[in-house]
Scaffold this motif. Structure first.
Motif, mmCIF file in Angstrom:
data_model
loop_
_atom_site.group_PDB
_atom_site.id
_atom_site.type_symbol
_atom_site.label_atom_id
_atom_site.label_comp_id
_atom_site.label_asym_id
_atom_site.label_seq_id
_atom_site.Cartn_x
_atom_site.Cartn_y
_atom_site.Cartn_z
ATOM 1 N N UNK A 192 2.946 -9.863 -6.468
ATOM 2 C CA UNK A 192 2.125 -9.879 -5.258
ATOM 3 C C UNK A 192 1.813 -8.445 -4.876
ATOM 4 N N UNK A 193 0.520 -8.108 -4.731
ATOM 5 C CA UNK A 193 0.121 -6.725 -4.500
ATOM 6 C C UNK A 193 -0.825 -6.653 -3.298
ATOM 7 N N UNK A 194 -0.389 -5.960 -2.252
ATOM 8 C CA UNK A 194 -1.157 -5.886 -1.008
ATOM 9 C C UNK A 194 -1.808 -4.513 -0.871
ATOM 10 N N UNK A 195 -3.064 -4.412 -1.281
ATOM 11 C CA UNK A 195 -3.837 -3.166 -1.233
ATOM 12 C C UNK A 195 -3.048 -1.969 -1.779
ATOM 13 N N UNK A 251 0.829 -1.206 0.000
ATOM 14 C CA UNK A 251 0.000 0.000 0.000
ATOM 15 C C UNK A 251 0.862 1.254 0.000
ATOM 16 N N UNK A 252 1.927 1.229 0.771
ATOM 17 C CA UNK A 252 2.908 2.312 0.759
ATOM 18 C C UNK A 252 3.925 2.002 -0.327
ATOM 19 N N UNK A 301 5.715 3.904 -9.960
ATOM 20 C CA UNK A 301 7.156 3.654 -9.832
ATOM 21 C C UNK A 301 7.387 2.347 -9.074
ATOM 22 N N UNK A 302 6.606 2.128 -8.008
ATOM 23 C CA UNK A 302 6.742 0.893 -7.231
ATOM 24 C C UNK A 302 6.437 -0.334 -8.091
#
Length: 269
Positions: A164-167, A90-91, A150-151
């Motif tokens: 893998x993507x967490x919110x 998320x961040x 960018x992330x």
């Protein structure tokens, strides 16, 4: 039935935090799940049901109490060492003292890629997320949505098979979130990366996914897996499709059926 071998296989996984202590928490229990190549699979469920815990088990950030996790036929620890997947949280977790270019190149530096190869891959990734003109900017000069792009570019820089993507869009305003969803689908379509995505938002889960995994309240178990048969490519008009609303209702009703206590899911009302 899928004819391909799963890229992620979770067999009877249980996770207990603080085992043996007075504050012992059974987070997830006896989870079985297979994820296939090129899927966009989303985990959704009540707050505290173990969605992020399950994603972290897949990413080998924590270890299961029992059961096994295999990625591309390997144990999750070996898959992490082999960098079979990238992660986005998320961040955006970018380094403010590094330019966009240098942030994207960070995993490539760690992995020992040559300077030429790092630069080629960075150009390719920034073009993919439509940020070429911001290559020499710093994260604090970008909007939240741009930082997340960018992330994503950084996570894809070494071309992992799985993302893998967490919110990742949870902190964004609604309009930016919808744009980011479209951009993510575009990236997914171009890269054929398998995506495992965690969200609290029912519309987001339905809009993005090939399948939605609905989890129960803690201890998290898989209640059901719902196929999302909306045509692709998906766009703004997808959200006006009657089948979109049918899928929203199906996911929402399944969540309500498994809800207990004070757990809530965004978009429930």
């Amino acid at each position: 039935m899928n004819d391909h071998n799963p890229v992620v296989s979770i067999q009877g996984v249980t996770k207990v935090f603080n085992e043996g202590g007075a504050d012992r928490v059974l987070a997830i229990s006896d989870v079985e799940l297979e994820v296939y190549p090129g899927e966009f699979l989303t985990l959704i469920g009540p707050s505290g049901c173990g969605k992020s815990t399950l994603l972290r088990l897949i990413g080998d950030l924590i270890a299961p109490t029992s059961g096994g996790v295999h990625i591309n036929g390997k144990r999750s620890k070996q898959a992490r060492i082999d960098r079979d997947y990238g992660m986005v949280f998320q961040d955006a977790t970018l380094y403010d003292w590094r330019t966009v270019n240098k942030n994207v190149q960070l995993p490539l530096e760690v992995m020992g890629y040559s300077r030429d190869e790092r630069e080629k891959r960075t150009v390719k990734m920034l073009r993919l997320v439509q940020l070429e003109e911001f290559a020499n900017h710093y994260p604090w000069q970008l909007s939240g949505g741009m930082q997340q792009r960018v992330a994503i570019a950084r996570a894809l820089a070494f071309e992992p098979a799985i993302l893998l993507m967490d919110e990742p869009f949870g902190a964004l305003d609604e309009m930016t979130r919808e744009r980011m969803q479209l951009e993510l689908l575009n990236i997914w379509g171009q890269t054929s990366t398998t995506v495992l995505f965690v969200t609290h938002s029912i519309p987001e889960a339905v809009f993005l996914s090939s399948r939605v995994v609905v989890m129960s309240a803690r201890p998290g178990r898989i209640r059901t897996i719902i196929d999302i048969d909306l045509p692709r490519p998906r766009g703004f008009k997808t959200r006006e499709d009657p089948h979109f609303f049918d899928s929203l209702t199906e996911v929402r009703e399944c969540l309500r059926a498994g809800e207990s206590g004070k757990s809530q899911v965004e978009g429930y009302k």
